[in-house]
Design a protein around this motif. Sequence first.
Motif, PDB file in Angstrom:
ATOM      1  N   LYS A   3      22.408 -16.077  -5.506  1.00  0.00           N
ATOM      2  CA  LYS A   3      22.003 -14.712  -5.443  1.00  0.00           C
ATOM      3  C   LYS A   3      20.264 -14.921  -5.459  1.00  0.00           C
ATOM      4  CE  LYS A   3      25.590 -11.452  -6.246  1.00  0.00           C
ATOM      5  NZ  LYS A   3      26.054 -10.443  -6.888  1.00  0.00           N
ATOM      6  N   ALA A   4      19.423 -13.959  -4.646  1.00  0.00           N
ATOM      7  CA  ALA A   4      17.943 -14.054  -4.774  1.00  0.00           C
ATOM      8  C   ALA A   4      17.416 -12.924  -5.784  1.00  0.00           C
ATOM      9  CB  ALA A   4      17.541 -13.789  -3.414  1.00  0.00           C
ATOM     10  N   HIS A   5      16.151 -13.363  -6.270  1.00  0.00           N
ATOM     11  CA  HIS A   5      15.479 -12.180  -6.881  1.00  0.00           C
ATOM     12  C   HIS A   5      14.387 -11.863  -5.889  1.00  0.00           C
ATOM     13  CE1 HIS A   5      13.472 -10.138 -10.043  1.00  0.00           C
ATOM     14  NE2 HIS A   5      12.427 -10.256  -9.641  1.00  0.00           N
ATOM     15  N   ALA A   6      14.418 -10.436  -5.607  1.00  0.00           N
ATOM     16  CA  ALA A   6      13.278  -9.796  -4.641  1.00  0.00           C
ATOM     17  C   ALA A   6      12.002  -9.165  -5.380  1.00  0.00           C
ATOM     18  CB  ALA A   6      14.071  -8.606  -4.059  1.00  0.00           C
ATOM     19  N   LEU A   7      10.873  -9.939  -4.878  1.00  0.00           N
ATOM     20  CA  LEU A   7       9.721  -8.970  -5.331  1.00  0.00           C
ATOM     21  C   LEU A   7       9.166  -8.224  -4.428  1.00  0.00           C
ATOM     22  CD1 LEU A   7       8.053 -12.205  -6.740  1.00  0.00           C
ATOM     23  CD2 LEU A   7       9.028 -10.262  -8.112  1.00  0.00           C
ATOM     24  N   VAL A   8       8.789  -6.824  -4.682  1.00  0.00           N
ATOM     25  CA  VAL A   8       8.531  -6.062  -3.606  1.00  0.00           C
ATOM     26  C   VAL A   8       7.062  -5.343  -3.942  1.00  0.00           C
ATOM     27  CG1 VAL A   8       8.834  -3.741  -2.610  1.00  0.00           C
ATOM     28  CG2 VAL A   8      10.708  -5.132  -3.325  1.00  0.00           C
ATOM     29  N   PRO A   9       6.026  -6.084  -3.143  1.00  0.00           N
ATOM     30  CA  PRO A   9       4.545  -5.512  -3.758  1.00  0.00           C
ATOM     31  C   PRO A   9       4.341  -4.312  -2.953  1.00  0.00           C
ATOM     32  CG  PRO A   9       4.781  -6.831  -1.651  1.00  0.00           C
ATOM     33  CD  PRO A   9       6.187  -6.733  -2.428  1.00  0.00           C
ATOM     34  N   LEU A  10       3.595  -3.421  -4.005  1.00  0.00           N
ATOM     35  CA  LEU A  10       3.249  -1.901  -3.357  1.00  0.00           C
ATOM     36  C   LEU A  10       1.787  -1.945  -3.811  1.00  0.00           C
ATOM     37  CD1 LEU A  10       4.277   0.690  -2.292  1.00  0.00           C
ATOM     38  CD2 LEU A  10       4.584   1.325  -4.599  1.00  0.00           C
ATOM     39  N   LYS A  11       1.188  -1.656  -2.708  1.00  0.00           N
ATOM     40  CA  LYS A  11      -0.581  -1.446  -2.878  1.00  0.00           C
ATOM     41  C   LYS A  11      -0.629  -0.071  -3.493  1.00  0.00           C
ATOM     42  CE  LYS A  11      -2.263  -1.764   1.379  1.00  0.00           C
ATOM     43  NZ  LYS A  11      -3.021  -1.731   2.577  1.00  0.00           N
ATOM     44  N   SER A  12      -1.911   0.035  -3.853  1.00  0.00           N
ATOM     45  CA  SER A  12      -2.399   1.704  -4.395  1.00  0.00           C
ATOM     46  C   SER A  12      -1.935   2.445  -3.637  1.00  0.00           C
ATOM     47  CB  SER A  12      -3.946   1.377  -4.749  1.00  0.00           C
ATOM     48  OG  SER A  12      -4.216   2.814  -4.858  1.00  0.00           O
ATOM     49  N   LEU A  13      -1.416   3.636  -3.932  1.00  0.00           N
ATOM     50  CA  LEU A  13      -0.921   4.624  -3.202  1.00  0.00           C
ATOM     51  C   LEU A  13      -1.885   5.444  -2.629  1.00  0.00           C
ATOM     52  CD1 LEU A  13       2.121   5.811  -5.214  1.00  0.00           C
ATOM     53  CD2 LEU A  13       2.236   4.471  -3.379  1.00  0.00           C
ATOM     54  N   GLY A  14      -3.085   5.495  -3.012  1.00  0.00           N
ATOM     55  CA  GLY A  14      -4.201   6.108  -2.491  1.00  0.00           C
ATOM     56  C   GLY A  14      -4.814   5.461  -1.366  1.00  0.00           C
ATOM     57  N   GLU A  15      -4.458   4.162  -1.221  1.00  0.00           N
ATOM     58  CA  GLU A  15      -4.938   3.519   0.110  1.00  0.00           C
ATOM     59  C   GLU A  15      -3.730   3.072   1.152  1.00  0.00           C
ATOM     60  OE1 GLU A  15      -6.673  -0.275  -1.562  1.00  0.00           O
ATOM     61  OE2 GLU A  15      -7.874   0.947  -3.054  1.00  0.00           O
ATOM     62  N   ALA A  16      -2.593   3.505   0.538  1.00  0.00           N
ATOM     63  CA  ALA A  16      -1.429   3.225   1.640  1.00  0.00           C
ATOM     64  C   ALA A  16      -1.521   3.927   2.848  1.00  0.00           C
ATOM     65  CB  ALA A  16      -0.030   3.590   0.719  1.00  0.00           C
ATOM     66  N   MET A  36       9.193   5.104   1.509  1.00  0.00           N
ATOM     67  CA  MET A  36       9.431   4.055   2.199  1.00  0.00           C
ATOM     68  C   MET A  36       9.633   2.884   1.165  1.00  0.00           C
ATOM     69  SD  MET A  36       6.654   3.930   5.259  1.00  0.00           S
ATOM     70  CE  MET A  36       7.119   2.267   6.115  1.00  0.00           C
ATOM     71  N   ALA A  37       8.927   2.804   0.183  1.00  0.00           N
ATOM     72  CA  ALA A  37       9.092   1.816  -0.898  1.00  0.00           C
ATOM     73  C   ALA A  37      10.514   2.352  -1.628  1.00  0.00           C
ATOM     74  CB  ALA A  37       7.997   1.722  -1.944  1.00  0.00           C
ATOM     75  N   SER A  38      10.672   3.481  -1.888  1.00  0.00           N
ATOM     76  CA  SER A  38      12.175   3.875  -2.483  1.00  0.00           C
ATOM     77  C   SER A  38      13.369   3.370  -1.427  1.00  0.00           C
ATOM     78  CB  SER A  38      11.975   5.242  -2.600  1.00  0.00           C
ATOM     79  OG  SER A  38      13.297   5.735  -3.224  1.00  0.00           O
ATOM     80  N   THR A  54      12.140  -6.719  -8.536  1.00  0.00           N
ATOM     81  CA  THR A  54      10.899  -6.144  -9.294  1.00  0.00           C
ATOM     82  C   THR A  54       9.860  -5.759  -8.350  1.00  0.00           C
ATOM     83  OG1 THR A  54      11.313  -8.144 -10.681  1.00  0.00           O
ATOM     84  CG2 THR A  54       9.311  -7.250 -10.663  1.00  0.00           C
ATOM     85  N   LEU A  55       9.270  -4.725  -8.781  1.00  0.00           N
ATOM     86  CA  LEU A  55       8.143  -3.919  -7.967  1.00  0.00           C
ATOM     87  C   LEU A  55       6.945  -4.471  -8.677  1.00  0.00           C
ATOM     88  CD1 LEU A  55       7.428  -1.512  -5.699  1.00  0.00           C
ATOM     89  CD2 LEU A  55       7.578   0.157  -7.554  1.00  0.00           C
ATOM     90  N   ASP A  59      -0.491   0.556  -9.259  1.00  0.00           N
ATOM     91  CA  ASP A  59      -0.658   1.941  -9.117  1.00  0.00           C
ATOM     92  C   ASP A  59       0.178   2.672 -10.080  1.00  0.00           C
ATOM     93  OD1 ASP A  59       0.196   4.544  -7.972  1.00  0.00           O
ATOM     94  OD2 ASP A  59      -1.453   4.007  -6.656  1.00  0.00           O
ATOM     95  N   PRO A  60      -0.395   3.578 -10.853  1.00  0.00           N
ATOM     96  CA  PRO A  60       0.595   4.267 -11.886  1.00  0.00           C
ATOM     97  C   PRO A  60       1.574   4.956 -11.416  1.00  0.00           C
ATOM     98  CG  PRO A  60      -1.886   4.898 -11.920  1.00  0.00           C
ATOM     99  CD  PRO A  60      -1.816   3.891 -10.656  1.00  0.00           C
ATOM    100  N   GLY A  61       1.766   5.310 -10.149  1.00  0.00           N
ATOM    101  CA  GLY A  61       2.923   5.751  -9.594  1.00  0.00           C
ATOM    102  C   GLY A  61       4.030   4.955  -9.546  1.00  0.00           C
ATOM    103  N   ALA A  62       3.795   3.658  -9.455  1.00  0.00           N
ATOM    104  CA  ALA A  62       4.875   2.717  -9.213  1.00  0.00           C
ATOM    105  C   ALA A  62       5.609   2.492 -10.196  1.00  0.00           C
ATOM    106  CB  ALA A  62       4.221   1.501  -8.906  1.00  0.00           C
ATOM    107  N   ALA A  63       5.494   2.940 -11.727  1.00  0.00           N
ATOM    108  CA  ALA A  63       6.139   3.029 -12.760  1.00  0.00           C
ATOM    109  C   ALA A  63       7.303   3.886 -12.712  1.00  0.00           C
ATOM    110  CB  ALA A  63       5.477   3.169 -13.938  1.00  0.00           C
ATOM    111  N   GLY A  64       7.115   5.079 -12.080  1.00  0.00           N
ATOM    112  CA  GLY A  64       8.188   5.866 -12.046  1.00  0.00           C
ATOM    113  C   GLY A  64       9.052   5.713 -11.129  1.00  0.00           C
ATOM    114  N   LEU A  65       8.476   5.145  -9.767  1.00  0.00           N
ATOM    115  CA  LEU A  65       9.457   4.630  -8.736  1.00  0.00           C
ATOM    116  C   LEU A  65      10.447   3.710  -9.247  1.00  0.00           C
ATOM    117  CD1 LEU A  65      10.283   4.611  -5.729  1.00  0.00           C
ATOM    118  CD2 LEU A  65       8.311   3.068  -5.340  1.00  0.00           C
TER     119      LEU A  65
END
Length: 69
Positions: A3-16, A36-38, A54-55, A59-65
């Motif tokens: 099985k693989a480990h997935a890394l998902v990058p998420l840029k700053s939501l204000g710039e998305a 979309m990230a969800s 792993t996300l 961005d502070p909003g990423a923790a809640g996601l």
Amino acid sequence: MSKAHALVPLKSLGEAKSRLGGLLTEAQRSDLALAMASDVLATLQAHHLVASVTLVSDDPGAAGLAESH
């Protein structure tokens, strides 16, 4: 098969989704990026060949996601 480990990058939501700036407000673009990230996180977690997800974001909003998945 291993099985693989997935890394998902998420840029700053204000710039998305900046290319949609002419159509959507910053808040709408941020909401779209979160949705979309969800969807990506849920799909990866449900995949039988993905062991963990792993996300990665400053961005502070990423923790809640990440906690919601």
